[in-house]
Design an enzyme around this catalytic site. Structure first.
Site, PDB file in Angstrom:
ATOM      1  N   ARG A 154      -0.940 -12.902  -5.874  1.00  0.00           N
ATOM      2  CA  ARG A 154      -1.946 -12.527  -5.310  1.00  0.00           C
ATOM      3  C   ARG A 154      -3.380 -13.071  -5.985  1.00  0.00           C
ATOM      4  NH1 ARG A 154      -1.347  -6.587  -7.155  1.00  0.00           N
ATOM      5  NH2 ARG A 154      -0.421  -7.775  -8.884  1.00  0.00           N
ATOM      6  N   LEU A 253      -1.386  -0.501   2.568  1.00  0.00           N
ATOM      7  CA  LEU A 253      -1.774   0.598   3.424  1.00  0.00           C
ATOM      8  C   LEU A 253      -3.263   1.061   3.577  1.00  0.00           C
ATOM      9  CD1 LEU A 253       1.315   2.904   3.705  1.00  0.00           C
ATOM     10  CD2 LEU A 253       0.881   1.243   5.406  1.00  0.00           C
ATOM     11  N   CYS A 263      -3.214 -17.023   2.868  1.00  0.00           N
ATOM     12  CA  CYS A 263      -1.543 -17.048   3.365  1.00  0.00           C
ATOM     13  C   CYS A 263      -1.143 -16.417   4.396  1.00  0.00           C
ATOM     14  CB  CYS A 263      -0.912 -16.356   2.170  1.00  0.00           C
ATOM     15  SG  CYS A 263      -1.014 -17.053   0.366  1.00  0.00           S
TER      16      CYS A 263
END
Length: 433
Positions: A154, A253, A263
């Site tokens: 990340r 979420l 990505c």
């Protein structure tokens, strides 16, 4: 282990520095002289928290080096990682593999017997087969292996992700490649990080499947957010209510202006192309792509509607330009579509981002770049939070109300509560609330 990392972009530089920190001897190679010169001078060409200190420490320890000369280091390498870009090809969404194949052709005559070539770049199913063919045809008789080792980093948390991964995926078709990669990642076994060994093609597909699934969660909660606005429900409550289900999980979420970055956009498109190539219909993935494209375009209109619709000649403060916090990456950032929509409506856009403004100059034209959040808001008819930077989580709302021409805060990341904002005299528009 002696490792050569081809490519000093985000994946190559982070991976190379972390491998060196494990104790391996790593040389990062790039054709871009300006990048290598910067790294040799101690300057990091990308923003990633902690990367500058990690690179500096391992350079000083003699475990990490940088060069333009691939011929100098490749003949001594036990493993060669290909970490070059695989952007979406213009017009059709296919992954552009030209840099991968060029790297394979260039390294082929320089490899020693027993070397393991590892695709670290995100590549479609079958890419390893082609890399193997290129090397074998260029250097007949060479004994080598080709493996896949997709990254799951990340941006903004890449070093921690590398050193404490959920899993390490290695795709191999022979025992030697597996042994080499197991040895390279052996330091992670102390953290009890699982190392999953599978076929090369399965590993290539695992990367795309993972990113497509995470993109699906984002598009799903954004559609639920739209429904929440219609039925007078709070999407934060709904997200928590479903996220506590262990089968679903709470991550990814958080509703917002849509996904971007290096990505998800290109990987979902590439996966669709792979599906078409092999005759597999990926209808869910196609829907995810469509929903996200509509989402990013709709956010500009959401701001315009919040401002009353008649916006020609007005000014908006755009807080955040990068696709997410803790990076300077502007690739497919929702801010691009939002800024363009506002400009097309006749709005002047004043922008501030803690790290992304220099990158933004090459991507978005016509913005006025500001020194800080309050400079951007001064005289503006609305402030719009686009990126979830910490700098925007605790704004002085009283000061914001005073410098804004019209006290309107459009919070596309739901960083605030309506009660707190309205208590300070601002109008508040959020997502899914």
């Amino acid at each position: 282990m002696r490792i050569v990392m081809i490519g000093t972009g985000y994946v190559g530089l982070v991976s190379g520095a972390c491998f060196a920190d494990f104790g391996h001897h790593v040389t990062c190679v790039d054709k871009d002289k300006s990048k290598i010169d910067a790294l040799l001078d101690g300057r990091i060409p990308i923003f990633e928290p902690g990367l500058d200190a990690l690179v500096e420490a391992n350079v000083e320890a003699g475990r990490l080096s940088f060069t333009l000369d691939i011929a100098e280091v490749l003949p001594h390498a036990d493993a060669v990682f290909i970490a070059v870009g695989t952007p979406s090809r213009r017009g059709d969404g296919h992954a552009d593999l030209s840099y991968v194949y060029a790297a394979a052709a260039e390294m082929a005559p320089l490899l020693r017997d027993g070397a393991v070539v590892v695709d670290k770049s995100t590549v479609p199913v079958g890419t390893g087969d082609e890399v193997e063919r290129i090397i074998a045809e260029t250097s007949p008789g060479l004994k080598f292996s080709v493996a896949s080792n997709p990254e799951f980093l990340r941006e903004g948390a890449a070093i921690d992700d590398f050193k404490h991964p959920d899993r390490v995926v290695i795709g191999v078709n022979d025992d030697h490649a597996e042994q080499v990669l197991q040895e390279i990642y052996r330091p992670l076994t102390r953290n009890e990080s699982p190392i999953l060994s599978m076929s090369r093609r399965a590993a290539e597909l695992t990367k795309y499947a993972a990113n497509a699934f995470l993109a699906t969660k984002i598009s799903f909660i954004n559609e639920i957010a739209d429904l929440c606005e219609k039925v007078d429900a709070d999407v934060s409550d709904v997200a928590k209510g479903i996220g506590l289900d262990s089968r679903i999980g709470s991550r990814f979420l958080q509703p917002g202006p849509g996904y971007g970055g290096s990505c998800f956009p290109k990987d979902t498109l590439a996966l669709l192309q792979t599906g078409q190539q092999y005759g597999a219909v990926l209808q869910i993935v196609q829907s995810v792509v469509d929903v996200n494209n509509r989402r990013k375009m709709a956010m500009g209109q959401k701001v315009i509607d919040a401002m009353g619709g008649d916006v020609a000649g007005k000014t908006v403060a755009l807080l955040g330009l990068t696709f997410k916090a803790n990076t300077d990456d502007m690739r497919d950032s929702p801010a691009i579509d939002i800024a363009k929509a506002l400009q097309e409506a006749g709005i002047t856009v004043r922008a501030y981002d803690p790290e992304g403004m220099e990158t933004s100059r090459a991507v978005i034209e016509g913005l006025t770049y500001c020194e800080n959040s309050y400079d951007a808001m001064t005289g503006a008819d609305a402030a719009v939070i686009v990126t979830e930077w910490d700098a925007f989580r605790a704004l002085d709302l009283v000061r914001a109300r005073e410098v804004l021409n019209d006290p309107l805060l459009v919070d596309l990341r739901n960083l605030y509560s309506r009660t707190d904002v309205e208590k300070q005299g601002l109008r508040y528009v959020a997502v899914g609330r």
